[in-house]
Design a protein around this motif. Structure first.
Motif, PDB file in Angstrom:
ATOM      1  N   LEU A 198       0.604  -1.453  -0.206  1.00 47.86           N
ATOM      2  CA  LEU A 198       0.102   0.284  -0.355  1.00 47.86           C
ATOM      3  C   LEU A 198       0.865   1.694   0.152  1.00 47.86           C
ATOM      4  O   LEU A 198       1.723   0.732   0.509  1.00 47.86           O
ATOM      5  N   ARG A 199       0.622   2.204  -0.581  1.00 48.05           N
ATOM      6  CA  ARG A 199       0.832   3.584  -0.766  1.00 48.05           C
ATOM      7  C   ARG A 199      -0.204   4.346  -0.529  1.00 48.05           C
ATOM      8  O   ARG A 199      -1.219   4.843  -0.449  1.00 48.05           O
ATOM      9  N   LEU A 200       0.724   5.564   0.004  1.00 48.96           N
ATOM     10  CA  LEU A 200      -0.503   6.661   0.105  1.00 48.96           C
ATOM     11  C   LEU A 200      -0.502   7.539  -1.023  1.00 48.96           C
ATOM     12  O   LEU A 200       0.356   8.029  -2.072  1.00 48.96           O
ATOM     13  N   PHE A 201      -1.892   8.004  -1.257  1.00 47.61           N
ATOM     14  CA  PHE A 201      -1.492   9.423  -2.420  1.00 47.61           C
ATOM     15  C   PHE A 201      -2.182  10.235  -1.852  1.00 47.61           C
ATOM     16  O   PHE A 201      -2.763  10.691  -1.555  1.00 47.61           O
ATOM     17  N   VAL A 224      -9.180   7.413  -1.432  1.00 47.31           N
ATOM     18  CA  VAL A 224      -9.966   8.090  -0.620  1.00 47.31           C
ATOM     19  C   VAL A 224     -10.679   9.174  -0.220  1.00 47.31           C
ATOM     20  O   VAL A 224     -10.538  10.276  -0.330  1.00 47.31           O
ATOM     21  N   ASP A 225      -8.635   8.868   0.209  1.00 50.93           N
ATOM     22  CA  ASP A 225      -8.357  10.779   0.463  1.00 50.93           C
ATOM     23  C   ASP A 225      -7.077  10.588   0.969  1.00 50.93           C
ATOM     24  O   ASP A 225      -6.285   8.882   1.456  1.00 50.93           O
ATOM     25  N   ALA A 226      -5.636  12.006   1.302  1.00 53.76           N
ATOM     26  CA  ALA A 226      -4.445  11.866   1.514  1.00 53.76           C
ATOM     27  C   ALA A 226      -4.116  10.258   2.899  1.00 53.76           C
ATOM     28  O   ALA A 226      -3.123  10.686   2.557  1.00 53.76           O
ATOM     29  N   ASP A 227      -5.154  10.593   3.359  1.00 57.16           N
ATOM     30  CA  ASP A 227      -4.585  10.008   4.886  1.00 57.16           C
ATOM     31  C   ASP A 227      -4.657   7.883   4.972  1.00 57.16           C
ATOM     32  O   ASP A 227      -4.280   7.552   5.695  1.00 57.16           O
ATOM     33  N   TYR A 285      -2.318   3.194  10.254  1.00 56.32           N
ATOM     34  CA  TYR A 285      -3.257   3.743   9.791  1.00 56.32           C
ATOM     35  C   TYR A 285      -4.793   3.134  10.628  1.00 56.32           C
ATOM     36  O   TYR A 285      -5.030   2.804  11.054  1.00 56.32           O
ATOM     37  N   ASP A 286      -5.601   4.418   9.623  1.00 55.82           N
ATOM     38  CA  ASP A 286      -6.849   4.166  10.325  1.00 55.82           C
ATOM     39  C   ASP A 286      -7.636   3.219   9.294  1.00 55.82           C
ATOM     40  O   ASP A 286      -8.792   2.815   9.559  1.00 55.82           O
ATOM     41  N   ALA A 287      -7.522   3.353   8.318  1.00 57.17           N
ATOM     42  CA  ALA A 287      -7.447   2.423   6.841  1.00 57.17           C
ATOM     43  C   ALA A 287      -7.057   2.387   6.157  1.00 57.17           C
ATOM     44  O   ALA A 287      -6.059   2.724   5.818  1.00 57.17           O
ATOM     45  N   VAL A 288      -7.516   1.687   4.943  1.00 53.64           N
ATOM     46  CA  VAL A 288      -7.264   1.724   3.875  1.00 53.64           C
ATOM     47  C   VAL A 288      -7.889   0.905   2.406  1.00 53.64           C
ATOM     48  O   VAL A 288      -9.416   0.154   3.311  1.00 53.64           O
ATOM     49  N   SER A 289      -7.886   1.803   1.702  1.00 54.58           N
ATOM     50  CA  SER A 289      -9.097   1.520   0.051  1.00 54.58           C
ATOM     51  C   SER A 289      -8.511   0.492  -0.693  1.00 54.58           C
ATOM     52  O   SER A 289      -6.776   0.644  -0.795  1.00 54.58           O
ATOM     53  N   LEU A 290      -8.974   0.599  -1.828  1.00 56.23           N
ATOM     54  CA  LEU A 290      -8.888  -0.548  -2.844  1.00 56.23           C
ATOM     55  C   LEU A 290      -9.850  -0.795  -3.909  1.00 56.23           C
ATOM     56  O   LEU A 290     -10.594   0.141  -3.500  1.00 56.23           O
ATOM     57  N   SER A 291      -9.532  -0.201  -5.262  1.00 57.47           N
ATOM     58  CA  SER A 291      -9.875  -0.572  -6.097  1.00 57.47           C
ATOM     59  C   SER A 291      -9.950  -1.936  -7.094  1.00 57.47           C
ATOM     60  O   SER A 291      -8.754  -2.502  -7.315  1.00 57.47           O
ATOM     61  N   VAL A 292     -11.421  -2.723  -7.121  1.00 61.27           N
ATOM     62  CA  VAL A 292     -11.628  -3.615  -7.689  1.00 61.27           C
ATOM     63  C   VAL A 292     -12.429  -3.811  -8.645  1.00 61.27           C
ATOM     64  O   VAL A 292     -13.798  -3.385  -8.768  1.00 61.27           O
ATOM     65  N   ARG A 293     -12.570  -4.508  -9.995  1.00 58.28           N
ATOM     66  CA  ARG A 293     -13.785  -4.801 -10.839  1.00 58.28           C
ATOM     67  C   ARG A 293     -14.444  -5.566  -9.668  1.00 58.28           C
ATOM     68  O   ARG A 293     -14.015  -6.385  -9.720  1.00 58.28           O
ATOM     69  N   GLN A 294     -15.528  -5.183 -10.692  1.00 62.90           N
ATOM     70  CA  GLN A 294     -16.963  -6.026 -10.032  1.00 62.90           C
ATOM     71  C   GLN A 294     -16.872  -7.122 -10.225  1.00 62.90           C
ATOM     72  O   GLN A 294     -17.464  -8.089  -9.096  1.00 62.90           O
ATOM     73  N   GLU A 295     -16.419  -7.674 -11.237  1.00 61.02           N
ATOM     74  CA  GLU A 295     -16.475  -8.993 -11.756  1.00 61.02           C
ATOM     75  C   GLU A 295     -15.686 -10.182 -10.801  1.00 61.02           C
ATOM     76  O   GLU A 295     -15.302 -10.854 -11.576  1.00 61.02           O
ATOM     77  N   ASN A 296     -13.864  -9.443 -10.459  1.00 57.39           N
ATOM     78  CA  ASN A 296     -13.002 -10.114 -10.092  1.00 57.39           C
ATOM     79  C   ASN A 296     -13.763 -11.234  -9.080  1.00 57.39           C
ATOM     80  O   ASN A 296     -14.106 -10.578  -7.960  1.00 57.39           O
TER      81      ASN A 296
END
Length: 165
Positions: free
Chosen positions: A70-73, A83-86, A119-130
């Protein structure tokens, strides 16, 4: 099976796993090296080992066959699941020959354990059919309302978030 922390020397493996995770082959790319020319993907790995980077590598018989990291963006250069910078965004890739072995679940569990301390949270992006979408749901990720986006491959991706606190 082994799982260990990702190190700066693992950058080449992360490129290979990003190639798997990003469906690059389906999009006409023949090698992980081509990802370097796609800024929206390259920033997931380029310069790995920066402050805030966190990852794990795993495999079998001493051979690394997967990674989760994971990385911060920031808002000026967001990633697909921003989601956000944090909130760092998670990426995971497993070599095709290791899918279905539990390696992906082990990588996710190890990374999320480490991330929950930082961290307080983690996000991700995923294809719905994955098929990994079900794993993410089992681990507690929930879809961010209104995040569904069509992507160039003609499929839809969603942003998901796991809140630790």
């Amino acid at each position: 099976m082994f799982i260990r922390p990702a190190e700066a020397d693992d950058e080449k493996l992360l490129w290979a796993m990003l190639y798997e995770a990003s469906y690059a082959h389906e999009n006409g790319m023949d090698s992980p090296d081509q990802l370097r020319d796609v800024p929206t993907l390259a920033h997931y790995v380029e310069g790995w080992g920066a402050a805030g980077d966190l990852g794990v590598v795993g495999g079998f018989d001493g051979v690394p066959l997967g990674a989760a990291w994971l990385r911060l963006f920031d808002a000026e250069d967001p990633a697909y699941g921003y989601v956000d910078a944090d909130t760092p965004e998670l990426a995971i890739g497993v070599a095709p020959e290791s899918r279905g072995t539990g390696l992906g679940t082990a990588l996710m569990s190890a990374l999320l354990d480490a991330a929950s301390e930082k961290y307080d949270a983690v996000s991700l992006s995923v294809r719905q059919e994955n098929p990994a979408l079900r794993l993410y749901q089992r681990l507690g990720f929930v879809e961010v309302a209104g995040s569904a986006k069509a992507n160039p491959a003609g499929t839809t991706s969603v942003t998901m978030v796991l809140r630790f606190h």
